[in-house]
Design a protein around this motif. Structure first.
Motif, PDB file in Angstrom:
ATOM      1  N   MET A 337       0.927  -1.024   0.291  1.00 25.12           N
ATOM      2  CA  MET A 337       0.174  -0.128  -0.100  1.00 25.12           C
ATOM      3  C   MET A 337       0.920   0.918  -0.260  1.00 25.12           C
ATOM      4  O   MET A 337       0.877   2.277  -0.747  1.00 25.12           O
ATOM      5  CB  MET A 337      -1.294  -0.336   1.242  1.00 25.12           C
ATOM      6  CG  MET A 337      -1.841  -1.414   1.220  1.00 25.12           C
ATOM      7  SD  MET A 337      -2.523  -1.434   2.590  1.00 25.12           S
ATOM      8  CE  MET A 337      -3.860   0.194   2.764  1.00 25.12           C
ATOM      9  N   ASP A 341       0.994   3.433  -3.437  1.00 24.11           N
ATOM     10  CA  ASP A 341       0.156   4.760  -2.872  1.00 24.11           C
ATOM     11  C   ASP A 341      -1.076   4.060  -2.663  1.00 24.11           C
ATOM     12  O   ASP A 341      -2.130   4.593  -4.088  1.00 24.11           O
ATOM     13  CB  ASP A 341       0.065   5.795  -3.904  1.00 24.11           C
ATOM     14  CG  ASP A 341      -0.889   6.320  -3.381  1.00 24.11           C
ATOM     15  OD1 ASP A 341      -1.255   6.652  -2.222  1.00 24.11           O
ATOM     16  OD2 ASP A 341      -1.309   7.894  -3.965  1.00 24.11           O
ATOM     17  N   SER A 343      -4.851   1.654  -2.446  1.00 24.74           N
ATOM     18  CA  SER A 343      -5.479   1.146  -1.076  1.00 24.74           C
ATOM     19  C   SER A 343      -5.856  -0.704  -0.685  1.00 24.74           C
ATOM     20  O   SER A 343      -5.213  -0.753  -1.667  1.00 24.74           O
ATOM     21  CB  SER A 343      -7.893   1.187  -0.925  1.00 24.74           C
ATOM     22  OG  SER A 343      -7.799   0.043  -2.726  1.00 24.74           O
ATOM     23  N   GLU A 345      -8.198  -2.578  -0.362  1.00 24.54           N
ATOM     24  CA  GLU A 345      -8.136  -3.394  -1.592  1.00 24.54           C
ATOM     25  C   GLU A 345      -7.806  -3.052  -2.393  1.00 24.54           C
ATOM     26  O   GLU A 345      -7.563  -4.866  -3.469  1.00 24.54           O
ATOM     27  CB  GLU A 345      -9.658  -2.533  -2.263  1.00 24.54           C
ATOM     28  CG  GLU A 345     -10.605  -3.797  -2.974  1.00 24.54           C
ATOM     29  CD  GLU A 345     -11.849  -3.215  -3.627  1.00 24.54           C
ATOM     30  OE1 GLU A 345     -13.106  -3.516  -4.450  1.00 24.54           O
ATOM     31  OE2 GLU A 345     -12.115  -1.917  -2.902  1.00 24.54           O
ATOM     32  N   GLU A 346      -7.403  -2.539  -3.373  1.00 29.78           N
ATOM     33  CA  GLU A 346      -6.291  -2.873  -4.358  1.00 29.78           C
ATOM     34  C   GLU A 346      -4.825  -4.054  -4.397  1.00 29.78           C
ATOM     35  O   GLU A 346      -4.506  -4.607  -4.763  1.00 29.78           O
ATOM     36  CB  GLU A 346      -6.405  -1.240  -4.706  1.00 29.78           C
ATOM     37  CG  GLU A 346      -6.947  -0.307  -5.683  1.00 29.78           C
ATOM     38  CD  GLU A 346      -6.585   1.197  -5.863  1.00 29.78           C
ATOM     39  OE1 GLU A 346      -7.686   1.481  -6.640  1.00 29.78           O
ATOM     40  OE2 GLU A 346      -5.606   1.602  -5.082  1.00 29.78           O
TER      41      GLU A 346
END
Length: 407
Positions: A337, A341, A343, A345-346
């Motif tokens: 993360m 950069d 989230s 979820e990503e």
């Protein structure tokens, strides 16, 4: 009259020449629904581990049909009654048993279309083909569904010692180069018989059955569930999930008509004849073509995942007897993360865990051994191999995937 055509014979690297036994089989093989199997990989993304594993469902279907012709010959010589109609039904059922597989076979099972298995799609294809061929597949469909009155016919198509397994183990072993998976399918077929309506194996073949079960266990852990193939298939699933999410959010994605159709419909469809026709236009090429385009998409997650798969720069993967600790997983997540950069979820597309399990032998569908005294016994009782008993137990392992620091 049997149609004469130079394509009536296929040259197979495993068995040599495979003929088409009758005109119906020839017509089914020639049908676009079946020809599509030339573009469906038999072993998903296993070629990223074993470079030779580029064979297709087309190869496997023909091989399974060839073994079925041998099994029918053996049983008839042993005075097992198989009518001409039943013989035709067996050959058609085994030929079409995998026609419902989607792109990369099991890799995207349940994603393209939710809550419907490839077996159910195979049945839908068979029902549609049956309309085209004026009901000539009635017996094949009954055998495929497992409700034909002669149990051994159903067992030849689907059981723990069916022609499907006898072909794919030998074939996948050959193309992957994993020789431990090679089995003596000829010996096993020559020892088949029928007692009280059920398929049995004569006692003389007990060692061939043992070798078959051990080979199956070996192939699952070393090939089908190989950790590199596993992470590659997980990445492919996440690529499709990300693409579906972007489409829902209104993003513009390139892709073939059939692929975009299934992505936009979120996999929840009434699988009618029109949807089936669209599914028949979907194969590995649609997926690979999409990946090649999406690797340049502005969405970091989608482009990164596609590049990783295309360039074989995969995630680090560990397979252990116990799951990774939540603390260690959080550490990997936080790094991803912060580094890019993203989230949570990503980042979960790059850091995740799961489990795999395998049971090489099921006691519920026993392989029956015909003893010399005429009695029937389970192979586990007759085998003197202690390791064979362990095959009836489910073995579960846990995998964790996360980026190498240079991702």
């Amino acid at each position: 009259m049997v149609k004469t055509n130079k394509l009536n014979v296929f040259n197979d690297p495993i068995y040599g020449f495979i003929g088409t036994p009758n005109e119906l089989i020839f017509s089914l093989i020639s049908h676009p629904y079946f020809q599509r199997l030339r573009r469906i990989s038999q072993m998903g993304l296993s070629y990223l581990v074993y470079p030779g594993a580029h064979h297709t469902r087309f190869h496997h279907a023909l091989g399974s049909m060839h073994l079925m012709t041998k099994a029918i010959q053996v049983l008839k010589l042993k005075n097992v009654e198989i009518t001409e109609e039943e013989e035709k039904g067996l050959l058609c059922a085994i030929l079409l048993h995998d026609i419902g597989h989607g792109p990369f076979s099991h890799a995207l099972e349940g994603f393209v279309a939710k809550e419907i298995s490839h077996e159910q799609i195979s049945l839908k294809f068979m029902l549609e083909l049956n309309k085209e061929f004026d009901g000539q597949l009635d017996t094949a469909i009954s055998i495929f569904k497992g409700d034909y009155q002669k149990s051994f016919l159903n067992q030849l198509v689907s059981s723990q010692l069916d022609m499907d397994r006898l072909d794919y183990l030998k074939r996948d072993s050959f193309y992957s180069g994993v020789t431990e998976g090679n089995i003596n399918s000829e010996r096993l077929i020559s020892m088949l018989n029928v007692v009280d309506g059920n398929l049995v194996v004569e006692e003389k073949a007990i060692y061939a059955v043992e070798k078959f079960l051990m080979a199956r266990r070996f192939m699952y852990w070393q090939v089908y569930l190989h950790k590199t193939g596993l992470v590659a298939e997980q990445l492919l699933v996440r690529i499709m999930q990300r693409a579906r999410l972007l489409l829902v959010q209104g993003e513009d994605l390139t892709g073939s008509g059939p692929l975009l159709f299934f992505l936009k419909n979120n996999g929840t469809l009434d699988f009618d004849a029109e949807v089936l026709k669209t599914f028949a236009e979907l194969d590995d090429i649609d997926i690979l073509g999409a990946l090649k385009g999406w690797q340049f998409h502005e969405d970091f997650v989608l482009s990164k995942l596609c590049k990783m798969l295309l360039d074989r720069r995969l995630l680090h993967v560990k397979v252990k007897k116990r799951p990774i600790t939540p603390e260690k997983l959080d550490e990997k997540m936080n790094w991803m993360m912060q580094q890019h950069d993203l989230s949570a979820e990503e980042a979960s597309n790059f850091v995740f865990q799961g489990e795999i399990s395998n049971k090489a032998y099921s006691k519920d569908e026993a392989i029956r051994i015909l003893k010399k005294n005429g009695k029937i016994s389970d192979v586990l009782k007759e085998s003197d191999q202690l390791s064979l008993k362990a095959l009836a137990k489910t073995v579960t392992k846990y995998y964790s995937c996360y980026p190498k620091k240079a991702v």
